[in-house]
Design a protein around this motif. Structure first.
Motif, PDB file in Angstrom:
ATOM      1  N   GLU A   1       0.762  -1.229  -0.114  1.00 28.88           N
ATOM      2  CA  GLU A   1       0.189   0.179   0.222  1.00 28.88           C
ATOM      3  C   GLU A   1       0.931   1.184   0.130  1.00 28.88           C
ATOM      4  O   GLU A   1       0.665   2.303  -0.604  1.00 28.88           O
ATOM      5  N   ASN A   2       1.916   1.260   0.692  1.00 32.68           N
ATOM      6  CA  ASN A   2       3.068   2.601   0.998  1.00 32.68           C
ATOM      7  C   ASN A   2       3.694   2.508  -0.304  1.00 32.68           C
ATOM      8  O   ASN A   2       3.972   3.742  -0.666  1.00 32.68           O
ATOM      9  N   GLN A   3       4.252   1.626  -0.950  1.00 30.62           N
ATOM     10  CA  GLN A   3       5.410   1.650  -1.939  1.00 30.62           C
ATOM     11  C   GLN A   3       4.706   1.284  -3.267  1.00 30.62           C
ATOM     12  O   GLN A   3       5.351   2.003  -4.460  1.00 30.62           O
ATOM     13  N   GLN A   4       3.715   0.649  -3.450  1.00 25.96           N
ATOM     14  CA  GLN A   4       2.949   0.044  -4.521  1.00 25.96           C
ATOM     15  C   GLN A   4       4.145  -0.007  -5.836  1.00 25.96           C
ATOM     16  O   GLN A   4       4.906  -0.802  -5.829  1.00 25.96           O
ATOM     17  N   ASP A   5       4.096   0.754  -6.878  1.00 25.27           N
ATOM     18  CA  ASP A   5       4.958   0.378  -8.025  1.00 25.27           C
ATOM     19  C   ASP A   5       6.317   0.520  -7.716  1.00 25.27           C
ATOM     20  O   ASP A   5       7.127  -0.012  -8.591  1.00 25.27           O
ATOM     21  N   LYS A   6       6.895   1.181  -6.634  1.00 26.39           N
ATOM     22  CA  LYS A   6       8.209   1.363  -6.313  1.00 26.39           C
ATOM     23  C   LYS A   6       8.853   0.104  -6.130  1.00 26.39           C
ATOM     24  O   LYS A   6       9.880  -0.220  -6.273  1.00 26.39           O
TER      25      LYS A   6
ATOM     26  N   GLU B   1      16.496  -3.231   8.462  1.00 25.22           N
ATOM     27  CA  GLU B   1      16.810  -2.108   7.524  1.00 25.22           C
ATOM     28  C   GLU B   1      16.914  -3.112   6.444  1.00 25.22           C
ATOM     29  O   GLU B   1      17.380  -3.813   6.183  1.00 25.22           O
ATOM     30  N   GLY B   2      16.124  -2.520   5.237  1.00 25.07           N
ATOM     31  CA  GLY B   2      15.960  -3.232   4.071  1.00 25.07           C
ATOM     32  C   GLY B   2      14.652  -3.900   3.852  1.00 25.07           C
ATOM     33  O   GLY B   2      14.415  -4.826   2.919  1.00 25.07           O
ATOM     34  N   ASN B   3      13.740  -3.533   4.575  1.00 31.34           N
ATOM     35  CA  ASN B   3      12.108  -4.036   4.336  1.00 31.34           C
ATOM     36  C   ASN B   3      11.699  -3.939   3.093  1.00 31.34           C
ATOM     37  O   ASN B   3      10.966  -4.809   2.581  1.00 31.34           O
ATOM     38  N   ARG B   4      11.757  -2.938   2.434  1.00 30.05           N
ATOM     39  CA  ARG B   4      11.417  -2.630   0.984  1.00 30.05           C
ATOM     40  C   ARG B   4      12.002  -3.684  -0.083  1.00 30.05           C
ATOM     41  O   ARG B   4      11.397  -4.385  -0.821  1.00 30.05           O
TER      42      ARG B   4
END
Length: 163
Positions: A36-41, A76-79
């Motif tokens: 939801e927060n990052q979507q296409d990123k 750190e690095g969850n994305r």
């Protein structure tokens, strides 16, 4: 003390207390919030990882999970962890609002067979507070020169011309 080791993607747990969103109850909700927060990123990040690998200068930072020492919470690095998990299993996106994103991940998954990272080289901390200093340097701005100092437009242009 920190050490570097390879960890299976399946043993990485998305941080349910990620600073990008309010704390959540479990893994599914943490992944949903990141989508939801990052979507296409997330998709662009996964695509970049497939094409270039993970940045060797920026390892995912983890701590052993207190309830199961064979699992690791991503500090750190969850994305990156979520992007890799979605690449491995696009069906983790189950909110119909993000169907087009799921479709992109499905396509990338099928086109990238054999390029998946099943193990990730991570920095493992004994105590999460040991990672805090490095997380702050990365995410909290320049900190009077201690943190990452962004390039201005001219410096970026010089780099682009050279590359």
């Amino acid at each position: 003390m920190a050490r570097i080791d390879n960890i299976k993607l399946s043993d990485l747990l998305v941080n349910t207390e990620n600073y990008r969103f309010d704390p959540v109850a479990g893994q599914k909700e943490a992944i949903d919030k990141m989508v939801e927060n990052q979507q296409d990123k997330l998709y662009l990040l996964a695509e970049h990882i497939i094409n270039n690998g993970l940045n060797p200068n920026d390892k995912i930072q983890v701590v052993a999970y207190a309830h199961d020492k064979s699992k690791f919470i991503v500090l750190e690095g969850n994305r990156r962890a979520v992007a890799l998990k979605l690449l491995d299993n696009p069906e983790l996106i189950d909110n119909s609002q993000f169907f087009s994103l799921k479709k992109k991940f499905r396509k990338l998954h099928s086109e990238s067979s054999g390029k998946f990272l099943s193990e990730i080289e991570c920095t493992i901390y004994d105590d999460p507070s040991e990672a805090d200093v490095w997380i702050k340097i990365k995410h909290a701005g320049q900190s009077n020169g201690v943190g990452t100092v962004d390039w201005n437009a001219q410096q970026v242009q010089r780099f682009e011309e050279k590359v």
